[in-house]
Enzyme design. Structure first.
Site, PDB file in Angstrom:
ATOM      1  N   GLU A  93       0.829  -1.197   0.000  1.00  7.83           N
ATOM      2  CA  GLU A  93       0.000   0.000   0.000  1.00  7.83           C
ATOM      3  C   GLU A  93       0.866   1.250   0.000  1.00  7.83           C
ATOM      4  OE1 GLU A  93      -2.847  -0.152   3.176  1.00  7.83           O
ATOM      5  OE2 GLU A  93      -3.841  -1.916   2.359  1.00  7.83           O
ATOM      6  N   HIS A 100      -8.312   0.968   1.465  1.00  8.24           N
ATOM      7  CA  HIS A 100      -8.060   0.855   2.906  1.00  8.24           C
ATOM      8  C   HIS A 100      -8.733   2.005   3.664  1.00  8.24           C
ATOM      9  CE1 HIS A 100      -5.038  -1.112   5.890  1.00  8.24           C
ATOM     10  NE2 HIS A 100      -6.216  -0.887   6.446  1.00  8.24           N
TER      11      HIS A 100
END
Length: 320
Positions: free
Chosen positions: A265, A283
């Site tokens: 990420e 997320h």
């Protein structure tokens, strides 16, 4: 002497910052996903008493040791996989979390992904946008009577279980660490992960990332699932073997997936982006405005209490 707190990975919500500033604390922040040299330079310059950790790859030993004044590290959330907790323990620096502050937000997000996949929303939206009106192409089904399997049964899993039960789903959970009293309201305790995967129509992940859960859902585990099943992940991306999941989705081994977290990420381009049976969110399950405010307020309150020498709840502390 002014107390200083450095937030690594972006500013906290205004309400949390106000609590700190009203207490006379100087608040310094990096931007989201800062580089290690950026973080090191800021810590070295300001020598903070506390670090608040938001969006960052890893707060490592070097960062923890860079401030001679550091007394506490606070995760702005609950997952501490982006903090070297073992190094913090060796340095005598406790790590705390905002336990429960965003649990309802994450549970709602998981339910939203379940509903969107089960009701075939993405495909139907695409049909309309492409000028296609054909009800025979609808592949939605009811959740009533379907079995929801929860992997991990902490506060988020328990909230989701109540939501799912209220619309008629049968709920089972696998969590060897959950106490027996957590299983109430008709939730059954799965004897094994394999059994839960094989029996569930929807599998939703709510376990922390540890060495024991890294790659927990891999090729073998996915092969146990029903071809009609959906996999939901609002936990941590590394809990799933992403290449194995991509292959399973490409060949139709399972019906689809709803993913809010990824092994890397921000993620690089992935075959997941092109799959029509996948819903992706960046997320954000735990960062609604309501949840972000609640997490910031809890984090600020806990940091201030700790710096004042007050006793905090035992379950706020991260464990190695």
């Amino acid at each position: 002497m002014t107390t200083t707190i450095v937030t690594v990975g972006g500013r906290m919500a205004a309400e949390g910052l106000a609590m700190l500033e009203n207490a006379g604390v100087e608040c310094i922040s990096t931007g989201p996903y800062p580089t290690k040299p950026e973080v090191m330079a800021l810590i070295d310059k300001h020598q903070p008493e506390a670090l608040v950790v938001r969006l960052v790859e890893l707060v490592d030993r070097d960062m923890l040791a860079a401030s001679r004044s550091l007394r506490i590290v606070a995760k702005h959330g609950v997952g501490t996989n982006d903090i070297d907790v073992a190094a913090a323990k060796e340095l005598g620096i406790p790590v705390i979390m905002a336990t429960g502050a965003n649990a309802h937000s994450v549970a709602e997000h998981a339910l939203g992904l379940i509903l969107a996949l089960t009701k075939d929303f993405r495909r139907q939206d695409g049909h309309i946008r492409n000028g296609l009106w054909d009800k025979k192409l609808y592949a939605g089904r009811e959740l009533r009577g379907q079995k929801l399997g929860l992997v991990g049964f902490g506060l988020i899993g328990q909230i989701l279980a109540r939501m799912a039960a209220s619309i008629g789903m049968r709920v089972s959970a696998y969590d060897p660490f959950a106490p027996d009293e957590a299983f109430a309201g008709g939730v059954t305790r799965a004897a094994s992960l394999d059994g839960l995967l094989a029996e569930s129509d929807v599998v939703s992940l709510h376990c922390p990332l540890t060495e024991g859960t890294r790659g927990l859902i891999g090729k073998r585990e996915i092969a146990l699932m029903k071809p009609s099943a959906f996999l939901i992940n609002t936990a941590r991306g590394e809990v799933i073997d992403e290449p194995a999941l991509i292959l399973a989705l490409q060949v139709g081994r399972i019906a689809g997936a709803g993913l809010d977290s990824f092994a890397e990420e921000p993620p690089q381009a992935s075959p997941l982006w092109k799959l029509p049976n996948v819903l992706l969110t960046p997320h954000v399950a735990g960062v609604t405005e309501d949840a972000r405010r609640a997490v910031s307020i809890m984090t600020s309150a806990n940091v201030l209490a700790f710096l004042r020498g007050e006793t905090l709840a035992q379950n706020l502390y991260a464990k190695v």
